[in-house]
Design a protein around this motif. Structure first.
Motif, mmCIF file in Angstrom:
data_model
loop_
_atom_site.group_PDB
_atom_site.id
_atom_site.type_symbol
_atom_site.label_atom_id
_atom_site.label_comp_id
_atom_site.label_asym_id
_atom_site.label_seq_id
_atom_site.Cartn_x
_atom_site.Cartn_y
_atom_site.Cartn_z
ATOM 1 N N VAL A 1 -11.257 8.177 15.359
ATOM 2 C CA VAL A 1 -11.548 7.206 14.304
ATOM 3 C C VAL A 1 -10.454 7.252 13.240
ATOM 4 N N VAL A 2 -10.075 8.452 12.831
ATOM 5 C CA VAL A 2 -9.032 8.595 11.811
ATOM 6 C C VAL A 2 -7.712 8.031 12.316
ATOM 7 N N ARG A 3 -7.363 8.283 13.575
ATOM 8 C CA ARG A 3 -6.118 7.736 14.127
ATOM 9 C C ARG A 3 -6.159 6.210 14.144
ATOM 10 N N LEU A 4 -7.326 5.654 14.463
ATOM 11 C CA LEU A 4 -7.454 4.199 14.468
ATOM 12 C C LEU A 4 -7.240 3.642 13.063
ATOM 13 N N MET A 5 -7.879 4.277 12.067
ATOM 14 C CA MET A 5 -7.717 3.807 10.693
ATOM 15 C C MET A 5 -6.255 3.922 10.237
ATOM 16 N N GLN A 6 -5.606 5.009 10.617
ATOM 17 C CA GLN A 6 -4.189 5.170 10.270
ATOM 18 C C GLN A 6 -3.336 4.104 10.944
ATOM 19 N N GLY A 7 -3.686 3.778 12.191
ATOM 20 C CA GLY A 7 -2.944 2.732 12.891
ATOM 21 C C GLY A 7 -3.107 1.379 12.232
ATOM 22 N N LEU A 8 -4.338 1.048 11.817
ATOM 23 C CA LEU A 8 -4.570 -0.233 11.165
ATOM 24 C C LEU A 8 -3.882 -0.273 9.793
ATOM 25 N N ALA A 9 -3.881 0.875 9.089
ATOM 26 C CA ALA A 9 -3.186 0.932 7.796
ATOM 27 C C ALA A 9 -1.681 0.702 7.990
ATOM 28 N N SER A 10 -1.127 1.255 9.046
ATOM 29 C CA SER A 10 0.298 1.045 9.326
ATOM 30 C C SER A 10 0.581 -0.415 9.616
ATOM 31 N N VAL A 11 -0.322 -1.085 10.324
ATOM 32 C CA VAL A 11 -0.139 -2.512 10.613
ATOM 33 C C VAL A 11 -0.168 -3.315 9.322
ATOM 34 N N SER A 12 -1.102 -2.956 8.411
ATOM 35 C CA SER A 12 -1.168 -3.658 7.121
ATOM 36 C C SER A 12 0.128 -3.501 6.339
ATOM 37 N N GLU A 13 0.661 -2.283 6.323
ATOM 38 C CA GLU A 13 1.925 -2.054 5.622
ATOM 39 C C GLU A 13 3.057 -2.830 6.270
ATOM 40 N N GLU A 14 3.063 -2.875 7.591
ATOM 41 C CA GLU A 14 4.101 -3.616 8.315
ATOM 42 C C GLU A 14 4.020 -5.106 8.008
ATOM 43 N N LEU A 15 2.796 -5.657 7.998
ATOM 44 C CA LEU A 15 2.627 -7.080 7.704
ATOM 45 C C LEU A 15 2.999 -7.383 6.265
ATOM 46 N N ALA A 16 2.693 -6.449 5.352
ATOM 47 C CA ALA A 16 3.057 -6.661 3.944
ATOM 48 C C ALA A 16 4.560 -6.691 3.763
ATOM 49 N N LEU A 17 5.258 -5.811 4.430
ATOM 50 C CA LEU A 17 6.710 -5.782 4.341
ATOM 51 C C LEU A 17 7.322 -7.031 4.954
ATOM 52 N N ALA A 18 6.743 -7.495 6.057
ATOM 53 C CA ALA A 18 7.262 -8.704 6.703
ATOM 54 C C ALA A 18 7.045 -9.928 5.821
ATOM 55 N N ALA A 19 5.938 -9.948 5.044
ATOM 56 C CA ALA A 19 5.647 -11.096 4.179
ATOM 57 C C ALA A 19 6.500 -11.083 2.917
ATOM 58 N N ASN A 20 7.047 -9.917 2.511
ATOM 59 C CA ASN A 20 7.851 -9.805 1.285
ATOM 60 C C ASN A 20 9.171 -9.102 1.589
ATOM 61 N N PRO A 21 10.066 -9.727 2.347
ATOM 62 C CA PRO A 21 11.332 -9.067 2.722
ATOM 63 C C PRO A 21 12.191 -8.722 1.518
ATOM 64 N N ALA A 22 12.094 -9.539 0.454
ATOM 65 C CA ALA A 22 12.928 -9.274 -0.723
ATOM 66 C C ALA A 22 12.572 -7.926 -1.341
ATOM 67 N N GLU A 23 11.272 -7.666 -1.439
ATOM 68 C CA GLU A 23 10.839 -6.381 -2.000
ATOM 69 C C GLU A 23 11.339 -5.237 -1.145
ATOM 70 N N ASN A 24 11.354 -5.457 0.193
ATOM 71 C CA ASN A 24 11.839 -4.429 1.105
ATOM 72 C C ASN A 24 13.312 -4.147 0.862
ATOM 73 N N ASP A 25 14.106 -5.243 0.645
ATOM 74 C CA ASP A 25 15.538 -5.064 0.393
ATOM 75 C C ASP A 25 15.767 -4.313 -0.907
ATOM 76 N N ASP A 26 14.975 -4.670 -1.942
ATOM 77 C CA ASP A 26 15.140 -3.993 -3.235
ATOM 78 C C ASP A 26 14.848 -2.506 -3.128
ATOM 79 N N SER A 27 13.823 -2.182 -2.348
ATOM 80 C CA SER A 27 13.466 -0.767 -2.213
ATOM 81 C C SER A 27 14.541 -0.003 -1.479
ATOM 82 N N GLU A 28 15.199 -0.677 -0.494
ATOM 83 C CA GLU A 28 16.264 0.003 0.249
ATOM 84 C C GLU A 28 17.479 0.249 -0.659
ATOM 85 N N GLU A 29 17.799 -0.768 -1.535
ATOM 86 C CA GLU A 29 18.937 -0.576 -2.452
ATOM 87 C C GLU A 29 18.662 0.549 -3.438
ATOM 88 N N ALA A 30 17.419 0.586 -3.892
ATOM 89 C CA ALA A 30 17.073 1.652 -4.847
ATOM 90 C C ALA A 30 17.193 3.014 -4.196
#
Length: 863
Positions: A834-863
Motif C-alpha cells: 500500500v505504501v509503495r502504491l501511494m509513493q508511486g502515485l505521489a511520484s506521478v503527481s509530481e511528474e505531472l506537475a513538473l510537466a504542466a509547469n516547465p518554466a518552474e522546472n527550468d528555474d529550479s535547475e538554474e538555481a
C-alpha cells in the motif's frame, strides 16, 4: 522424471526422484486425460469455461488409508501365485454401502499387511487392480519401520491419546529422522493417488493420522482437488497438541483438505482451538455447518461417529457356526447358572484392561453373592503396535487374572476368563449374544465399535432366540458400561457411563447394570438399537461424501494459486473477479483522471498492526505530496480520536474522519463536523460498568473510552476465553442497551459500542458529496482498507447509489489488504505494498506537475 509441481515441496521427503511406471490398467482408471497439458509435468488448472460441455461419468471416490481392506494369502510354493480376499472386518470395505445416486465407485490405495518381494510387486499390483480396484503402495522396509512403528506409533498415537513423552519410556522423544520417514511415506501415497486420479471429477477421501500431511502433496499438485479427511483417533486438547514440534505443519496440512471429519464434537473443538491458538484462525457456523476460512478457501468440519455394517452383522448372526457357538457358550455358562460380562479390547495401554480387572476384583470383594455366578470373559486381541509398553500390559494382565482367579475362584469356576488368541468374527459375535453386560473401560479411544456390535448381536434373530430360550421378541435386552473417554459414548445415552480411573465407581456401575430391572434394560436396548440401525456405516459414508460434494461445488468458479514452500504450502482461492491491483493499471487511470477521490484506512492499511500506532515520517510525506496535487482529495478514515489524527497528520489539505466516521473534517483548517446529528452519550453510563465487569473477569483485556465509542479489547487475552467472553458481552450489551440509539459490533479482538448510523460508508458518501457540491465530478476513486469496517466503503463506492456523484467515465478501485473474501474487487498483499502504491502515485503527481509547469522546472535547475 518427478513432476515439476513437486519442486520445492517437502525437502524432508526422501526417496528416488523417478517414479515407477504405472501398472497396465491404470489408464482405464483415469478414464480421460486432464484438460490441457501446457508444459511437461504441469497441467493448466484454470476454471472451466461455462460453455465447455462436461460429461457426467459415474461418481468416483479414491479412498486412501494406511492399509488396504485386503487379506493376503501367501503362496504355498514358489510356483503358485499370491491370492487375495476382502477383509470383511475392515471399515473401508463397507463404504460401498453408501446410498449415493448414481452409485459411487471406489478405488482403494494403501499398503498390504504382508511384505511382497520386489520382483513380484508388479504382478500383485496388476492382480489387485483388476480384481479389487485396489492400488497397493509398496513402502521400502526401512521407511515402513520408521513411518508406522516409529513416528505413527511412538509419537502420534501416544500424543493423540494424551500421553506426553515426559521420559524416553513414555512414547519416546521426538525424532526428526522418524518424521522424515513419515513425510516420505506420505509422498509415496501421493504418487499413487496421482497415478489414478481424474482431478476434475474424482473425490479423494483420506483416512486417519497415518496420512496427515498427504493433503498438502495433493493440493500442491491439483489446487482444486476435491479432498476429504477423516480422523479416526481422538484429537487432543491444544495444551497437549502444542507440545508436538511439527504441530503447525500438521495443522496446515489438514487445512489443505476441503472437509475434515471427527467422531465427536470434543475432538473437533480441540482441533478448532488449535487452529485458533496456533494459526489465528476463527470459525463460524453457516446453516448448521462449522466452517473455517483459510486463505479464501472454506474448510468444513464434519462431526459424525462411524457406524457398523448392519447387513454383515445380520449375515454372521444367521450362520450355522454362529448358532453352534452360541449353543456351546450357553451350555458352558448359562447351563451352570453363570452370568457373563464381556470385554473385547486390543492389548494396549489405552484400552484399560487392567482397570477393568481391578473393578471386577472390587465387585467380587464388595458383593460376595456374585461368587460362583459372575464371569468376566475378556477377549484380548493382539496389539497393533509393539514395544516395551505392550509387553508390560500383557504381563500385568496375566498376573491380575491369576490373582483374581486364585482369590475368588473355585473348582469348576473361574471368575475371569482371558482369551488372548485371535477369534473368528462369528465367535466374537457369539460371545456378544450370550453376554448380559458389555464393558468398555478404555482410558482414551477414538470411536470403538464394540458396543454397537454388541447391541446388534443382542437383537439377534429367531433362531438365536430359540437357543437363548426367549419366548417373546420384546424380551431383547442389553446393558452397556462404557468409559466417558471413548468416541461412541455420547451417542449411547442409555449406557452407564463411567470414569475408568475410579475403580469403585466402575464396580458399582457393573453391579447396577446386572441388577437393573428387566423393563429398564429392554428400554435402553431398544433406544440403542434404533440409533445403531439407522446410523450404520452406509449412513456415515453417504453423509460424509454428500458434505464433501457440497463443500467442493464452487471449486470451478474460484481462482486458485499456491503460496508457500514445504509443508507451509497452501492455496489461495478467490472469486474470479477478485484480482491484484496492478501498478500499471491504476497509474494509467490516475494519469487520465481530472478529479480524484482517495479514501484510506489507517491502522492495518497505511500502518501494520503494531504496538506503536504512530505513522512513519515517510508515510506522512507521501500523503502530503498527494494532497498538494490539486486534482486529488485525500480522506483518511480511522477509529482513533480526532486529536490524535490532528497531531499525526499535519497536512493542510487532507480530510480526516475520526472514530470510524463520527467526526469529519475536509481540510486541516476546517471545523470538525459530525456525520449524524449530535448524539447523546448517556448510554456510556450503562455500557461502561458492563464492560468493566468483563475486563475484571478476562485477564489481558482493556477498555478504550473514546469520545463517541466504547471499545472492549481482548487482543492480549487468551483467544478462546476472550472470544467466548466477547460473545457473551455482545449479548449482555444488546440487552441493556436495547432502548439506546447505539449499535454493538464484534470485530477482531474487540467489541465496540457506537452511535447508530456511523460507518465508514457514510465517510465515503460525504466525501463524494463534498466534491459534487464544489462542481468537481469525480472520475477516479481509490479506496483501500483492511478489515470489516472498511467493507461499508467498498460497498458504497462500487454500488449504483453513488452513481450521481461520479462522472460517467469514472474508474473505481476498491482494494482490500490481504487476499481474503471481500466486497472489494482488488487486493494488495500487505501494508508495504500500500505504501509503495501511494509513493508511486505521489511520484506521478509530481511528474505531472513538473510537466504542466516547465518554466518552474527550468528555474529550479538554474538555481
Amino acid at each position: 522424471m518427478m513432476s515439476r509441481s513437486y519442486s520445492n515441496l517437502l525437502d524432508l521427503a526422501t526417496g528416488a526422484a523417478d517414479q515407477a511406471p504405472a501398472p497396465a490398467g491404470l489408464g482405464a482408471l483415469r478414464r480421460r486425460l486432464p484438460r490441457v497439458v501446457t508444459t511437461a509435468g504441469l497441467i493448466d488448472d484454470s476454471p472451466l469455461s461455462p460453455s465447455t460441455p462436461s460429461p457426467s461419468p459415474r461418481p468416483r471416490t479414491i479412498v486412501v488409508a494406511n492399509h488396504l481392506p485386503i487379506r493376503v494369502h501367501r503362496p504355498a510354493s514358489a510356483s503358485e501365485q499370491w491370492t487375495f480376499s476382502w477383509d470383511e472386518e475392515s471399515l473401508l470395505r463397507h463404504l460401498q454401502h453408501s446410498s449415493s445416486s448414481p452409485p459411487m465407485e471406489f478405488i482403494y490405495i494403501g499398503c498390504l499387511r504382508d511384505d511382497i518381494p520386489p520382483g513380484e510387486q508388479d504382478a500383485v499390483a496388476q492382480a489387485l487392480l483388476e480384481s479389487y480396484n485396489c492400488v497397493p503402495a509398496f513402502l521400502p522396509s526401512d521407511i515402513t519401520a520408521r513411518y508406522y512403528h516409529g513416528f505413527c506409533k511412538q509419537h502420534l498415537w501416544p500424543l493423540f491419546h494424551y500421553m506426553l513423552p515426559l521420559s524416553p519410556d513414555l512414547g519416546g522423544r521426538f525424532d526428526r529422522w522418524l518424521w522424515q520417514a513419515y513425510v516420505s511415506a506420505n509422498k509415496i501415497f501421493a504418487d499413487k493417488v496421482l497415478e489414478v486420479i481424474n482431478p476434475d471429477d474424482d473425490f479423494v477421501w483420506v483416512h486417519d493420522y497415518h496420512l496427515m500431511v498427504l493433503p498438502t502433496f495433493l493440493r500442491k499438485r491439483f489446487n482444486r482437488i476435491k479432498l476429504g479427511f477423516f480422523l479416526h483417533s481422538p484429537f487432543p486438547s491444544s495444551e497437549i497438541y502444542k507440545t508436538l514440534p511439527v504441530r503447525e505443519e500438521l495443522l496446515r496440512a489438514l487445512l489443505n483438505s476441503d472437509l475434515i471429519g471427527f467422531h465427536t464434537f470434543d475432538y473437533a473443538r480441540h482441533f478448532l482451538s488449535c487452529c485458533g491458538r496456533m494459526l489465528g484462525l476463527s470459525y463460524e457456523s453457516k446453516r448448521g455447518h462449522i466452517c473455517l476460512e483459510y486463505y479464501g478457501r472454506t474448510v468444513s468440519i464434519k462431526i459424525l461417529p462411524v457406524g457398523v455394517n448392519m447387513s454383515q452383522l445380520k449375515t454372521v448372526l444367521g450362520l450355522p457356526e454362529t448358532e453352534e457357538k452360541v449353543a456351546e457358550l450357553m451350555a458352558t455358562y448359562s447351563g451352570k447358572g453363570r452370568v457373563v460380562m464381556l470385554g473385547v479390547d486390543d492389548m494396549d495401554i489405552f484400552k484399560g484392561i487392567s482397570l477393568k480387572l481391578l473393578a471386577m476384583e472390587e465387585l467380587l470383594r464388595q458383593h460376595p453373592e456374585w461368587h460362583g455366578k459372575l464371569v468376566l470373559v475378556q477377549v484380548a486381541n493382539p496389539a497393533r503396535g509393539r514395544g516395551k509398553d505392550v509387553d508390560e500390559v500383557k504381563g500385568e494382565t496375566y498376573a491380575m487374572v491369576r490373582r483374581i482367579n486364585d482369590a475368588y475362584g473355585a473348582p469348576g469356576y473361574e471368575p475371569v476368563v482371558l482369551i488372548d488368541e485371535p477369534l473368528q468374527f462369528y465367535e466374537r459375535v457369539a460371545y456378544y449374544v450370550v453376554a448380559e453386560v458389555c464393558l468398555v473401560t478404555a482410558v482414551r479411544d477414538g470411536m470403538n465399535l464394540i458396543p454397537y456390535e454388541y447391541i446388534v448381536s443382542r437383537q439377534g434373530n429367531e433362531a438365536l432366540d430359540r437357543i437363548l430360550q426367549l419366548s417373546k421378541p420384546k424380551e431383547k435386552k442389553s446393558m452397556l458400561v462404557v468409559s466417558e473417554f471413548i468416541g461412541c459414548s455420547p451417542s449411547l445415552s442409555g449406557a452407564v457411563r463411567v470414569n475408568p480411573w475410579n475403580i469403585e465407581a466402575v464396580a458399582d456401575a457393573m453391579e447396577s447394570a446386572l441388577v437393573l430391572p428387566e423393563k429398564e434394560k429392554k428400554m435402553r436396548h431398544d433406544k440403542h438399537y434404533r440409533y445403531v440401525e439407522t446410523h450404520d456405516v452406509g449412513y456415515w459414508a453417504t453423509s460424509f461424501l454428500q458434505d464433501l460434494e457440497r463443500t467442493c461445488k464452487d471449486h470451478a468458479q474460484r481462482r486458485c494459486w499456491g503460496i508457500g514452500f514445504g509443508l507451509r504450502f497452501r492455496v489461495v482461492s478467490l472469486d474470479l473477479s477478485f484480482r491484484k491491483l496492478a501498478m500499471e493499471h491504476i497509474v494509467m487511470a490516475y494519469r487520465r483522471a481530472k478529479t480524484r477521490a482517495i479514501l484510506l484506512d489507517y491502522d492495518g492499511t497505511l500502518m501494520p498492526q503494531a504496538i506503536n500506532k504512530s505513522p512513519s515520517t515517510k508515510s506522512v510525506e507521501t500523503l502530503a505530496s498527494l494532497c498538494r496535487d490539486k486534482k486529488n482529495k485525500v480522506f483518511l478514515c480511522s477509529g482513533f480520536e480526532r486529536s490524535t489524527l490532528h497531531d499525526w497528520f499535519p497536512c493542510d489539505n487532507i480530510g480526516l474522519a475520526a472514530e470510524h466516521g463520527y467526526f469529519l473534517r475536509p481540510t486541516r483548517d476546517a471545523e470538525w463536523e459530525t456525520s449524524i446529528p449530535a448524539a447523546d452519550f448517556s448510554w456510556k453510563q450503562i455500557a461502561e460498568p458492563v464492560m468493566c465487569l468483563y475486563r475484571e473477569t478476562t485477564d489481558g483485556s482493556i477498555i478504550e473510552n473514546r469520545e463517541t465509542v466504547l471499545v472492549w479489547n481482548y487482543e492480549d487475552a487468551d483467544p478462546d476465553f476472550g472470544s467466548c467472553q466477547a460473545k457473551e458481552l455482545v449479548d449482555h450489551l444488546e440487552s441493556v442497551l436495547a432502548n439506546e440509539p447505539v449499535s454493538v459490533k464484534s470485530t477482531i479482538h474487540s467489541v465496540e459500542v457506537k452511535p447508530q448510523g456511523v460507518s465508514k460508508g457514510q465517510v465515503a458518501r460525504r466525501l463524494l458529496a463534498i466534491m459534487q457540491e464544489r462542481g468537481m465530478p469525480t472520475d477516479f476513486v481509490l479506496c483501500i482498507g483492511d478489515d470489516r469496517s472498511d467493507e461499508d466503503m467498498f460497498q458504497l463506492i462500487t454500488s449504483a447509489n453513488c452513481g450521481e456523484s461520479l462522472a460517467a467515465t469514472a474508474e473505481v478501485f476498491a482494494c482490500t489488504v490481504g487476499r481474503k473474501p471481500s466486497k472489494a474487487k482488488y487486493y494488495l498483499d500487505d501494508t508495504a505494498e500500500v505504501v509503495r502504491l501511494m509513493q508511486g502515485l505521489a511520484s506521478v503527481s509530481e511528474e505531472l506537475a513538473l510537466a504542466a509547469n516547465p518554466a518552474e522546472n527550468d528555474d529550479s535547475e538554474e538555481a
